[in-house]
Design a protein around this motif. Sequence first.
Motif, PDB file in Angstrom:
ATOM      1  N   GLU A  47     -10.599  -2.595   9.558  1.00 22.22           N
ATOM      2  CA  GLU A  47      -9.540  -3.024   8.644  1.00 22.22           C
ATOM      3  C   GLU A  47      -8.418  -1.994   8.573  1.00 22.22           C
ATOM      4  O   GLU A  47      -7.230  -2.353   8.560  1.00 22.22           O
ATOM      5  CB  GLU A  47     -10.120  -3.274   7.253  1.00 22.22           C
ATOM      6  CG  GLU A  47     -10.959  -4.537   7.158  1.00 22.22           C
ATOM      7  CD  GLU A  47     -11.322  -4.878   5.735  1.00 22.22           C
ATOM      8  OE1 GLU A  47     -10.948  -4.104   4.822  1.00 22.22           O
ATOM      9  OE2 GLU A  47     -11.972  -5.912   5.524  1.00 22.22           O
ATOM     10  N   ASN A  48      -8.769  -0.722   8.515  1.00 22.61           N
ATOM     11  CA  ASN A  48      -7.738   0.315   8.461  1.00 22.61           C
ATOM     12  C   ASN A  48      -6.914   0.342   9.746  1.00 22.61           C
ATOM     13  O   ASN A  48      -5.689   0.502   9.713  1.00 22.61           O
ATOM     14  CB  ASN A  48      -8.377   1.686   8.231  1.00 22.61           C
ATOM     15  CG  ASN A  48      -8.807   1.886   6.791  1.00 22.61           C
ATOM     16  OD1 ASN A  48      -8.427   1.113   5.916  1.00 22.61           O
ATOM     17  ND2 ASN A  48      -9.603   2.899   6.535  1.00 22.61           N
ATOM     18  N   ARG A  51      -4.585  -2.611   9.796  1.00 26.34           N
ATOM     19  CA  ARG A  51      -3.439  -2.378   8.912  1.00 26.34           C
ATOM     20  C   ARG A  51      -2.426  -1.448   9.575  1.00 26.34           C
ATOM     21  O   ARG A  51      -1.210  -1.674   9.525  1.00 26.34           O
ATOM     22  CB  ARG A  51      -3.938  -1.785   7.597  1.00 26.34           C
ATOM     23  CG  ARG A  51      -2.892  -1.738   6.494  1.00 26.34           C
ATOM     24  CD  ARG A  51      -3.479  -1.181   5.212  1.00 26.34           C
ATOM     25  NE  ARG A  51      -4.587  -2.001   4.744  1.00 26.34           N
ATOM     26  CZ  ARG A  51      -5.841  -1.603   4.705  1.00 26.34           C
ATOM     27  NH1 ARG A  51      -6.161  -0.392   5.126  1.00 26.34           N
ATOM     28  NH2 ARG A  51      -6.792  -2.392   4.256  1.00 26.34           N
ATOM     29  N   LEU A  52      -2.927  -0.399  10.199  1.00 27.77           N
ATOM     30  CA  LEU A  52      -2.040   0.545  10.871  1.00 27.77           C
ATOM     31  C   LEU A  52      -1.377  -0.101  12.088  1.00 27.77           C
ATOM     32  O   LEU A  52      -0.198   0.135  12.373  1.00 27.77           O
ATOM     33  CB  LEU A  52      -2.840   1.776  11.302  1.00 27.77           C
ATOM     34  CG  LEU A  52      -2.034   2.966  11.842  1.00 27.77           C
ATOM     35  CD1 LEU A  52      -1.039   3.452  10.797  1.00 27.77           C
ATOM     36  CD2 LEU A  52      -2.963   4.093  12.247  1.00 27.77           C
ATOM     37  N   HIS A  53      -2.127  -0.933  12.793  1.00 23.30           N
ATOM     38  CA  HIS A  53      -1.588  -1.656  13.949  1.00 23.30           C
ATOM     39  C   HIS A  53      -0.418  -2.538  13.523  1.00 23.30           C
ATOM     40  O   HIS A  53       0.640  -2.556  14.167  1.00 23.30           O
ATOM     41  CB  HIS A  53      -2.704  -2.497  14.574  1.00 23.30           C
ATOM     42  CG  HIS A  53      -2.272  -3.329  15.745  1.00 23.30           C
ATOM     43  ND1 HIS A  53      -1.681  -4.565  15.585  1.00 23.30           N
ATOM     44  CD2 HIS A  53      -2.335  -3.109  17.084  1.00 23.30           C
ATOM     45  CE1 HIS A  53      -1.404  -5.070  16.770  1.00 23.30           C
ATOM     46  NE2 HIS A  53      -1.786  -4.207  17.699  1.00 23.30           N
ATOM     47  N   GLU A  54      -0.597  -3.266  12.429  1.00 23.74           N
ATOM     48  CA  GLU A  54       0.467  -4.141  11.941  1.00 23.74           C
ATOM     49  C   GLU A  54       1.666  -3.331  11.466  1.00 23.74           C
ATOM     50  O   GLU A  54       2.820  -3.704  11.695  1.00 23.74           O
ATOM     51  CB  GLU A  54      -0.074  -5.004  10.797  1.00 23.74           C
ATOM     52  CG  GLU A  54       0.968  -5.887  10.128  1.00 23.74           C
ATOM     53  CD  GLU A  54       1.576  -6.905  11.075  1.00 23.74           C
ATOM     54  OE1 GLU A  54       2.709  -7.352  10.811  1.00 23.74           O
ATOM     55  OE2 GLU A  54       0.922  -7.254  12.083  1.00 23.74           O
ATOM     56  N   GLN A  55       1.396  -2.211  10.821  1.00 23.24           N
ATOM     57  CA  GLN A  55       2.478  -1.389  10.282  1.00 23.24           C
ATOM     58  C   GLN A  55       3.329  -0.782  11.389  1.00 23.24           C
ATOM     59  O   GLN A  55       4.562  -0.754  11.299  1.00 23.24           O
ATOM     60  CB  GLN A  55       1.884  -0.288   9.401  1.00 23.24           C
ATOM     61  CG  GLN A  55       2.927   0.610   8.746  1.00 23.24           C
ATOM     62  CD  GLN A  55       2.281   1.666   7.872  1.00 23.24           C
ATOM     63  OE1 GLN A  55       1.083   1.681   7.684  1.00 23.24           O
ATOM     64  NE2 GLN A  55       3.082   2.560   7.338  1.00 23.24           N
ATOM     65  N   PRO A 130       1.623   6.911   7.718  1.00 25.93           N
ATOM     66  CA  PRO A 130       0.635   5.886   7.386  1.00 25.93           C
ATOM     67  C   PRO A 130      -0.715   6.496   7.087  1.00 25.93           C
ATOM     68  O   PRO A 130      -1.012   7.629   7.483  1.00 25.93           O
ATOM     69  CB  PRO A 130       0.578   5.018   8.656  1.00 25.93           C
ATOM     70  CG  PRO A 130       1.088   5.900   9.737  1.00 25.93           C
ATOM     71  CD  PRO A 130       2.099   6.806   9.102  1.00 25.93           C
ATOM     72  N   GLU A 131      -1.532   5.733   6.379  1.00 20.75           N
ATOM     73  CA  GLU A 131      -2.854   6.213   6.027  1.00 20.75           C
ATOM     74  C   GLU A 131      -3.691   6.450   7.278  1.00 20.75           C
ATOM     75  O   GLU A 131      -3.467   5.851   8.322  1.00 20.75           O
ATOM     76  CB  GLU A 131      -3.557   5.190   5.132  1.00 20.75           C
ATOM     77  CG  GLU A 131      -2.855   4.968   3.812  1.00 20.75           C
ATOM     78  CD  GLU A 131      -3.563   3.932   2.969  1.00 20.75           C
ATOM     79  OE1 GLU A 131      -3.096   3.653   1.869  1.00 20.75           O
ATOM     80  OE2 GLU A 131      -4.587   3.406   3.431  1.00 20.75           O
ATOM     81  N   ARG A 177     -10.372   3.385   0.496  1.00 16.83           N
ATOM     82  CA  ARG A 177      -9.112   4.117   0.303  1.00 16.83           C
ATOM     83  C   ARG A 177      -9.208   5.561   0.780  1.00 16.83           C
ATOM     84  O   ARG A 177      -8.213   6.282   0.768  1.00 16.83           O
ATOM     85  CB  ARG A 177      -8.714   4.103  -1.177  1.00 16.83           C
ATOM     86  CG  ARG A 177      -8.409   2.730  -1.736  1.00 16.83           C
ATOM     87  CD  ARG A 177      -7.710   2.838  -3.087  1.00 16.83           C
ATOM     88  NE  ARG A 177      -8.509   3.558  -4.058  1.00 16.83           N
ATOM     89  CZ  ARG A 177      -9.390   2.971  -4.873  1.00 16.83           C
ATOM     90  NH1 ARG A 177      -9.585   1.660  -4.800  1.00 16.83           N
ATOM     91  NH2 ARG A 177     -10.077   3.674  -5.749  1.00 16.83           N
TER      92      ARG A 177
END
Length: 273
Positions: A47-48, A51-55, A130-131, A177
Amino acid sequence: MTTPEAEQTEQSQSPRPEERLEKAVRVAEQALIDFEIAVETFRVEVENFARLHEQRLGPLYARIEELDASIAEARAARTQDPEDIRRAAEARANLSPIPGVEELLHGWMDGQGLFPEATAMLTDQPVRPPERVRPSEEVRKLYRDLARKAHPDLAQENAERTRREEFITRVNAAYARGDEALLRELAAEWAAGPVPPERQPSPSDELYARLEWLAQRKELLTLVARELENGAIAGMLRLAPDDPDSLLTEIAERLHGDIARRESDLAALLTQE
């Protein structure tokens, strides 16, 4: 000749019929806990990374789609070929619709004003990176320790199971998180809480039912793990398990090259007009 006292001593030392079942249940419980921790750890990583891929790559893919539509439209305008016109209309229709004002502001501001990232971008300041794709090693250790200690499958009473489920939900959220401070607070909270009662011997039928439930739970987790592993994001993670950020950087560089070539093609078509 065996005396009554000897027979009584021998009977007291012989294992109870439920002991083997109890041992099997304990082994199955621990195996399920370890498996569930592994699946949850992998799910958070996927999931992380998604999210980073999309960002990082989402805007680049969107730019490529926009350029493809513009190229198709420019070609159709030049040739007036019905097939080119159809392709151009199809390419434009496949683009995401233009968002409304509310959608445009989503992620940029709330009732308190602009988010820090938006302010930084508008004032040419460095944007917060990014995270992390994965939680730190210390966060993983804290999570595993808490999950093993407070796992709901270790509860014997419904009330205790409910307490553990609610607690683990908070642990999972903190782990997702990567919040090390909160995980430490949760660890202290659990350490100060009530000590779960020792496991009492159960009847054979209850132990068999328990083993069956554990097997069903493991089967469900296996399906979840398989679905995650077969996904595109997991496939990308397997390409660079030690440094997934570098993989995104490599893909971004290729996409920038694709964008440059498409922009050149579009400019050439517009010049011909």
